[in-house]
Design an enzyme around this catalytic site. Structure first.
Site, PDB file in Angstrom:
ATOM      1  N   GLY A  20       0.790  -1.220   0.000  1.00 50.83           N
ATOM      2  CA  GLY A  20       0.000   0.000   0.000  1.00 50.83           C
ATOM      3  C   GLY A  20       0.822   1.270   0.000  1.00 50.83           C
ATOM      4  CE1 TYR A 201      -7.765   2.062  10.663  1.00 50.00           C
ATOM      5  CE2 TYR A 201      -9.169   3.992  10.378  1.00 50.00           C
ATOM      6  CZ  TYR A 201      -8.037   3.271  10.039  1.00 50.00           C
ATOM      7  OH  TYR A 201      -7.160   3.769   9.102  1.00 50.00           O
TER       8      TYR A 201
END
Length: 358
Positions: A20, A201
């Protein structure tokens, strides 16, 4: 020669991640100075790490790229990886802290389509606010999985790497990959691991913003500085994982919508290359010149121009210090438990031998 370390990679010696945005940063750095960097790619999955290394060497055959196995959700893995780093290098110049997970995301389809036709559509896409919750898990160490992976594992790694990060007369830099989804409302000092919430998160990313400030308070005098970036809305495996049941053609259909939205907001960076802009920009700055209260955002204009912009974070020194003290306390507790487990394992190994000889 500088050394780098990207977490989840280290002439400058840097440790980075191996996919990524982390991989995109490695490609950008090597394209500028392939001979002046020594990279260490840290990854839980070594097959992915090998693939990332091969891809980088294809375009930069003389690059120095080492691999390191590490899982930030595992206390023993972090400690073992840190020991290996200390054996390999006498110093690190950069440590990129961007290992992160969002497990079992629950997507509210009704809220999504309602948001498409509301004034908050851009915020919804950029942050996931109102359409995403997550169902967290528990690690083998008894910690909440998101907290351990996204925050505590990084904190423990920094503590373990103090001998190679802190040097008199030389600066080193920590760089956290945060998120626009880092909301104060999701964070609770009395529930650090977010056991009682549905946004682990967001909580972990807000906590990383706070921790970066505390690390500057405690380590700047030792030459170690910490900064925070936001990559914007990027199409990565984490993004695709939000809607695992979406057919590929739906993502294809959504892409023109995303490109259209970019004409109205610069946070839609979309590609890992664009998302790595702030990381790349920070690499060229003097760490001591950066604002510890700012989050450095990767931004892309409607015409595709990439740039970095600092924005004040919604954080305060008092809360950051409280978080830091709680993390130190938790560190002490998990180290004690790990020692007890190791002692039990040693005893279990010894007793059978004693039984055989009796």
């Amino acid at each position: 020669m500088k050394r780098i370390s990207l977490l989840h990679y280290n002439k400058l010696r840097c440790v980075f991640p191996c996919s990524g945005i982390g991989l995109a940063l490695c490609e950008r750095l090597l394209s500028q100075d392939p001979e002046g960097l020594q990279l260490c790619l840290a990854c839980r999955n070594m097959r992915r790490a090998e693939a990332a290394r091969s891809a980088l060497l294809t375009s930069n055959p003389t690059a120095q790229i080492a691999l390191l196995q590490m899982d930030t959700s595992s206390i023993s893995s972090v400690i073992s990886a840190a020991q290996e780093v200390r054996l390999r290098y006498h110093r690190l110049d950069y440590l990129y802290l961007n290992a992160g997970i969002m497990p079992n995301p629950q997507f509210d389809v009704k809220a999504f389509f309602k948001g498409l036709f509301s004034s908050s559509v851009i915020t919804m896409f950029a942050t996931g606010e109102g359409i995403l919750t997550q169902k967290d898990g528990v690690t083998a160490d008894g910690l909440q999985e998101v907290f351990a992976t996204n925050l505590f594992g990084h904190f423990l790694l920094i503590r373990e790497l103090e001998p190679v990060l802190c040097h008199e007369g030389r600066t080193s830099q920590l760089v956290w990959t945060s998120s626009s989804n880092a909301h104060r409302s999701a964070f609770n000092l009395e529930d650090l691991q977010h056991r009682g919430g549905a946004q682990p998160y967001s909580s972990s990313k807000y906590a990383s913003d706070l921790l970066s400030l505390a690390l500057n308070t405690h380590y700047n005098k030792q030459g170690l500085y910490s900064s925070v970036i936001c990559p914007g809305f990027v199409m990565t495996n984490l993004t695709y994982g939000i809607l695992p049941s979406f057919p590929a053609f739906l993502w294809t259909l959504l892409m023109p919508v995303f490109w259209l939205i970019r004409t109205f907001t610069n946070t839609f960076t979309l590609t890992p290359y664009n998302g790595a802009e702030a990381l790349f920009w920070l690499f060229k700055q003097k760490p001591e010149s950066l604002d510890p209260y700012a989050k450095y955002h990767s931004l892309t204009s409607g015409l595709g121009h990439n740039y970095t912009q600092p924005r004040k974070m919604d954080i305060d020194l008092e809360t950051s210090e409280s978080l830091y003290e709680k993390l130190l306390q938790l560190e002490s507790e998990v180290r004690k438990k790990l020692q007890e487990k190791q002692k039990e394992a040693q005893n279990a190994h010894v007793h059978p031998a004693e039984t055989d000889s009796s």
